[in-house]
Design a protein around this motif. Structure first.
Motif, PDB file in Angstrom:
ATOM      1  N   LYS A  46      -6.918  -6.084  17.995  1.00 23.33           N
ATOM      2  CA  LYS A  46      -7.559  -7.284  17.467  1.00 23.33           C
ATOM      3  C   LYS A  46      -7.546  -7.306  15.939  1.00 23.33           C
ATOM      4  O   LYS A  46      -7.289  -8.346  15.325  1.00 23.33           O
ATOM      5  CB  LYS A  46      -8.993  -7.327  17.983  1.00 23.33           C
ATOM      6  CG  LYS A  46      -9.769  -8.552  17.604  1.00 23.33           C
ATOM      7  CD  LYS A  46     -11.148  -8.509  18.228  1.00 23.33           C
ATOM      8  CE  LYS A  46     -11.950  -9.735  17.911  1.00 23.33           C
ATOM      9  NZ  LYS A  46     -13.276  -9.697  18.557  1.00 23.33           N
ATOM     10  N   ALA A  47      -7.800  -6.170  15.300  1.00 19.82           N
ATOM     11  CA  ALA A  47      -7.844  -6.123  13.837  1.00 19.82           C
ATOM     12  C   ALA A  47      -6.470  -6.400  13.229  1.00 19.82           C
ATOM     13  O   ALA A  47      -6.352  -7.132  12.238  1.00 19.82           O
ATOM     14  CB  ALA A  47      -8.360  -4.765  13.386  1.00 19.82           C
ATOM     15  N   CYS A  48      -5.428  -5.839  13.817  1.00 19.96           N
ATOM     16  CA  CYS A  48      -4.074  -6.069  13.307  1.00 19.96           C
ATOM     17  C   CYS A  48      -3.630  -7.502  13.560  1.00 19.96           C
ATOM     18  O   CYS A  48      -2.909  -8.086  12.749  1.00 19.96           O
ATOM     19  CB  CYS A  48      -3.096  -5.089  13.945  1.00 19.96           C
ATOM     20  SG  CYS A  48      -3.352  -3.398  13.398  1.00 19.96           S
ATOM     21  N   ASN A  49      -4.044  -8.087  14.677  1.00 19.40           N
ATOM     22  CA  ASN A  49      -3.720  -9.474  14.971  1.00 19.40           C
ATOM     23  C   ASN A  49      -4.346 -10.391  13.922  1.00 19.40           C
ATOM     24  O   ASN A  49      -3.692 -11.308  13.411  1.00 19.40           O
ATOM     25  CB  ASN A  49      -4.210  -9.844  16.364  1.00 19.40           C
ATOM     26  CG  ASN A  49      -3.777 -11.216  16.786  1.00 19.40           C
ATOM     27  OD1 ASN A  49      -2.629 -11.595  16.616  1.00 19.40           O
ATOM     28  ND2 ASN A  49      -4.699 -11.974  17.347  1.00 19.40           N
ATOM     29  N   ALA A  50      -5.593 -10.146  13.573  1.00 24.56           N
ATOM     30  CA  ALA A  50      -6.273 -10.953  12.558  1.00 24.56           C
ATOM     31  C   ALA A  50      -5.608 -10.781  11.195  1.00 24.56           C
ATOM     32  O   ALA A  50      -5.436 -11.754  10.449  1.00 24.56           O
ATOM     33  CB  ALA A  50      -7.740 -10.571  12.479  1.00 24.56           C
ATOM     34  N   HIS A  51      -5.204  -9.559  10.878  1.00 21.65           N
ATOM     35  CA  HIS A  51      -4.554  -9.302   9.595  1.00 21.65           C
ATOM     36  C   HIS A  51      -3.206 -10.013   9.506  1.00 21.65           C
ATOM     37  O   HIS A  51      -2.893 -10.626   8.476  1.00 21.65           O
ATOM     38  CB  HIS A  51      -4.360  -7.801   9.398  1.00 21.65           C
ATOM     39  CG  HIS A  51      -3.624  -7.455   8.150  1.00 21.65           C
ATOM     40  ND1 HIS A  51      -4.189  -7.581   6.910  1.00 21.65           N
ATOM     41  CD2 HIS A  51      -2.358  -7.013   7.950  1.00 21.65           C
ATOM     42  CE1 HIS A  51      -3.302  -7.219   5.995  1.00 21.65           C
ATOM     43  NE2 HIS A  51      -2.173  -6.867   6.619  1.00 21.65           N
TER      44      HIS A  51
END
Length: 58
Positions: A46-51
């Motif tokens: 999720k964090a990499c997707n948002a980034h």
């Protein structure tokens, strides 16, 4: 109130959707977001997707 259906969509996944994110290399995180990186479809956290979405917007 019961929460029996929470996460029911990933129960059929291998390890309940958990694994190593190929972008940030964190282990045992939910890798649910499918994106195309270098011509290959991979699942990331999720964090990499948002980034990646924030970088693409700029």
């Amino acid at each position: 109130m019961s929460k029996a259906h929470r996460g029911s969509g990933i129960r059929s996944e291998v390890n309940h959707g958990r694994g190593e994110c190929p972008v940030c290399k964190r282990t045992e995180v939910k890798v649910l977001y499918e994106v195309t990186i270098e011509g290959q479809k991979t699942k990331i956290c999720k964090a990499c997707n948002a980034h990646l979405k924030a970088v693409a917007a700029n």
